[in-house]
Motif scaffolding. Structure first.
Motif, PDB file in Angstrom:
ATOM      1  N   GLU A  47     -22.510  -9.342 -16.003  1.00  0.00           N
ATOM      2  CA  GLU A  47     -23.420  -9.974 -15.044  1.00  0.00           C
ATOM      3  C   GLU A  47     -22.635 -10.759 -14.005  1.00  0.00           C
ATOM      4  O   GLU A  47     -22.921 -10.696 -12.812  1.00  0.00           O
ATOM      5  CB  GLU A  47     -24.372 -10.930 -15.785  1.00  0.00           C
ATOM      6  N   GLU A  48     -21.619 -11.517 -14.491  1.00  0.00           N
ATOM      7  CA  GLU A  48     -20.804 -12.315 -13.571  1.00  0.00           C
ATOM      8  C   GLU A  48     -20.087 -11.416 -12.578  1.00  0.00           C
ATOM      9  O   GLU A  48     -20.050 -11.695 -11.377  1.00  0.00           O
ATOM     10  CB  GLU A  48     -19.777 -13.142 -14.360  1.00  0.00           C
ATOM     11  N   LYS A  97     -22.501 -10.220 -10.033  1.00  0.00           N
ATOM     12  CA  LYS A  97     -22.877 -11.299  -9.105  1.00  0.00           C
ATOM     13  C   LYS A  97     -21.829 -11.488  -8.026  1.00  0.00           C
ATOM     14  O   LYS A  97     -22.123 -11.890  -6.904  1.00  0.00           O
ATOM     15  CB  LYS A  97     -23.056 -12.625  -9.868  1.00  0.00           C
ATOM     16  N   LYS A 108     -28.799 -11.722  -6.886  1.00  0.00           N
ATOM     17  CA  LYS A 108     -29.195 -12.251  -8.184  1.00  0.00           C
ATOM     18  C   LYS A 108     -29.119 -11.146  -9.220  1.00  0.00           C
ATOM     19  O   LYS A 108     -29.391  -9.976  -8.913  1.00  0.00           O
ATOM     20  CB  LYS A 108     -30.640 -12.766  -8.089  1.00  0.00           C
ATOM     21  N   VAL A 109     -28.754 -11.519 -10.435  1.00  0.00           N
ATOM     22  CA  VAL A 109     -28.738 -10.544 -11.519  1.00  0.00           C
ATOM     23  C   VAL A 109     -29.504 -11.128 -12.697  1.00  0.00           C
ATOM     24  O   VAL A 109     -29.302 -12.294 -13.054  1.00  0.00           O
ATOM     25  CB  VAL A 109     -27.289 -10.201 -11.961  1.00  0.00           C
ATOM     26  N   ILE A 167     -31.009  -6.146 -10.588  1.00  0.00           N
ATOM     27  CA  ILE A 167     -30.073  -6.683  -9.597  1.00  0.00           C
ATOM     28  C   ILE A 167     -30.739  -6.710  -8.226  1.00  0.00           C
ATOM     29  O   ILE A 167     -31.150  -5.668  -7.702  1.00  0.00           O
ATOM     30  CB  ILE A 167     -28.795  -5.803  -9.525  1.00  0.00           C
ATOM     31  N   CYS A 184     -30.407  -7.156  -4.310  1.00  0.00           N
ATOM     32  CA  CYS A 184     -29.336  -7.114  -3.326  1.00  0.00           C
ATOM     33  C   CYS A 184     -29.901  -6.977  -1.922  1.00  0.00           C
ATOM     34  O   CYS A 184     -31.088  -6.708  -1.741  1.00  0.00           O
ATOM     35  CB  CYS A 184     -28.352  -6.004  -3.641  1.00  0.00           C
TER      36      CYS A 184
END
Lengths: 312, 301
Positions: free
Chosen positions: A246-247, A250, A257-258, A267, A269
């Motif tokens: 996730e990081e 991101k 945002k995830v 996600i 975008c």
């Protein structure tokens, strides 16, 4: 190519009630346009104005290149209209009703017979051709209504709630016919408050609430605009996803945002960067089983709009 | 024009298929036959004037003559044919579908009127034909002048009933409910057929107390002629009475020089032109009002 339907500031008032409020509508030739909204939103009034059956209070409109008020007859030769409250002459048979329509449209008897036999066949009404319409069920009447509209081989079909009150099989049949019309190059405007039924076949939809067209476009486009707030939402199935992934995601350019729910990563975008996301997941050593941009169901869009509408 | 004709033909076959029509048809024919029977009796008994036309305006007294049946009950035929012309289509949601086809709105009104007038024509010629036929059967034969008068009588009768048709058709546009338009039509019919003559007399007597003055009689006559029933009755009485010369009161001194010979048809017609024109005007007024209202009306279901 000029649009099949074009209106500029089309307005209809009944006393104090504004049924249609400065509508700017454009329907391209050969598309299926879904005219969506709750009952009483002004959909029927708009359709009646498009046909020249109701006079606009103000605004201009052009349908198939004609002004419906100035040249109603030329227009009505090219437009098939299926009213919401469909009525036939009860004492006449299905065939007699259709023959009357054919005559009014100046179709020769021989040609009319040919078309009627073929249409009743397509709509599964061959056995009922010589039965009085008073014996017909709602679904049969609706299908007879479609036959009535198609009889004059119109360029533009205005269908007001064509699927309301009929069984799923009948709905499927009518939707098939509408799609078939598009394949023949005809333009279809279909008004409905039943979202699921029509969203499958519409190229574009317009959402009509309290006399105003509050949004118009493809369902994808509307979903993005309304639900995601002009963002792209990508859903990725990654069974072995970890917070570290996730990081990483991101940190990608354009990702806002995830969120993780089970194996699904949602996600948000700024644009469609599915390629980049997929590559990142795979190169980071995770298993990507599926990736897709989020589909919007029309009633989510719809519900979202109503949330925004202050209750009167 | 094709739209008008298409609609007229469809309406015609509709009418001929309804029980309502055959019910009326039977009643009118039975009434006509009874009246014809009485007329023939009267004609056979008549000593002074033995005109064939007596058949339609004379009776032996048991029942009113043929002419009265048509005058008072003919309007019902027109009303029955027209009172639900438009609002029934509206109620059945067929109007909006009909108008989404390439037909002008006036073609709808025209077509329906045309089919109604066709029915009226069939009934009127039928009934006059049957009555005359019966009379000819018993050896009474009309001469040419009488035959011509019969044709004019039929034409004025058709015009008269067509007026009621146009009126009830107008009501079918004005009122959404078929029962309302029927009641409105019947009310107008009842008013003019039975109430207007005494009302006219009452008004005249109140305005001019001198009962025997020419002014009072003239006023009463003029007032009563507001009613299409009076107009029709006077017109056809003149047509069916070749010796009739006056519709308005005349001084005795004038009568002194009158030879009581029958008038030629054209002279009789001269006498009642204003009546015929007034009847035509009534039809036109109903028709024009129908057009103006219907063209602007909302049609949604």
């Amino acid at each position: 190519m000029q649009p099949a339907i074009q209106t500029w500031g089309l307005t209809k008032k009944y006393g104090d009630l504004v049924a249609v409020d400065s509508l700017d509508l454009e329907v391209e030739q050969g598309e299926i346009y879904g005219f969506l909204g709750p009952n009483g939103a002004g959909k029927t009034t708009t359709i009646l104005m498009l046909l020249g059956l109701t006079e606009p209070t103000s605004g201009r409109l052009r349908v198939l290149g004609y002004d419906p008020l100035r040249e109603p007859l030329k227009l009505k030769r090219l437009v098939g209209y299926l009213p919401e409250n469909l009525g036939f002459y009860d004492d006449m048979t299905a065939k007699q009703n259709l023959l009357y329509t054919a005559k009014l449209n100046g179709i020769s008897f021989v040609e009319a017979e040919r078309r009627i036999t073929s249409l009743l066949g397509v709509l599964g009404l061959s056995d009922a051709a010589d039965k009085k319409v008073s014996t017909f069920s709602k679904g049969m009447k609706q299908r007879l209504g479609m036959a009535d509209v198609l009889l004059k081989d119109p360029q533009l079909l205005l269908l007001d709630e064509p699927t309301t009150g009929i069984d799923p099989e009948g709905v499927r049949q009518i939707l098939d016919i509408i799609v078939d019309c598009r394949a023949k190059g005809k333009t279809v405007l279909i008004s409905s408050h039943l979202l699921y039924q029509v969203q499958k076949i519409c190229d574009r939809v317009g959402i009509f609430v309290k006399g105003r067209l509050i949004a118009s476009g493809t369902i994808q486009h509307l979903g993005r605009e309304v639900i995601a707030g002009d963002k792209f939402v990508v859903e990725a199935e990654v069974p072995d996803a970890t917070p570290a992934l996730e990081e990483t995601l991101k940190g990608l350019e354009g990702v806002i945002k995830v969120a993780k729910a089970g194996p699904t990563l949602t996600i948000e975008c700024k644009s469609d960067i599915r390629g980049v996301i997929a590559k990142t997941i795979v190169t980071s050593g995770y298993t990507l089983t599926q990736i897709r941009s989020q589909e919007y169901a029309l009633d989510e869009i719809y519900a979202k709009y109503f949330e925004g509408e202050p209750k009167a | 024009m094709t739209g008008t004709l298409t609609i007229a033909l469809k309406e015609l076959s509709d009418y001929l298929g309804t029980k309502r029509f055959w019910f009326f048809f039977t009643i009118i024919y039975v009434a006509g036959l009874i009246a014809a029977y009485l007329g023939i009796q009267a004609l056979v008994q008549a000593r002074v004037e033995r005109s064939f036309l007596l058949l339609f305006r004379a009776t032996t007294g048991a029942l009113p003559p043929f002419l009265f049946f048509i005058t008072y009950f003919g309007p019902l035929l027109g009303i029955a044919l027209g009172f639900d012309a438009i609002n029934k289509e509206r109620a059945k949601n067929t109007l909006v579908r009909l108008l989404s086809n390439p037909v002008h709105r006036d073609a709808v009104i025209n077509g329906k009127f045309l089919s109604g007038v066709s029915i009226v024509t069939i009934v009127v010629f039928g009934i006059i034909g049957i009555t005359s036929g019966l009379a000819i059967g018993v050896g009474l034969v009309p001469n040419l002048d009488e035959l011509a008068r019969l044709v004019v009588f039929a034409a004025v009768t058709i015009l008269y009933i067509a007026g009621w048709l146009a009126l009830s058709q107008l009501f079918s546009i004005l009122f959404a409910q078929t029962s309302t338009s029927a009641i409105a039509s019947f009310a107008i019919w009842g008013f003019f057929a039975f109430l207007w003559t005494p009302i006219a007399s009452l008004i005249a007597s109140n305005l001019i107390p001198d009962q025997n003055s020419l002014e009072r009689i003239t006023l009463e006559l003029s007032l009563s002629r507001i009613s299409p029933v009076t107009l029709y009755l006077e017109a056809v009485l003149v047509i069916l009475t070749p010796t009739a010369r006056f519709l308005n009161p005349v001084a005795l001194s004038e009568l002194l020089y009158v030879i009581p010979n029958p008038l030629p048809l054209l002279q009789s017609l001269n006498l009642i032109w204003p009546h015929i024109i007034a009847l035509i005007a009534l039809v036109l007024v109903c028709f024009l009002t129908s057009y103006i209202i219907f063209v602007k009306q909302e049609v949604r279901g």
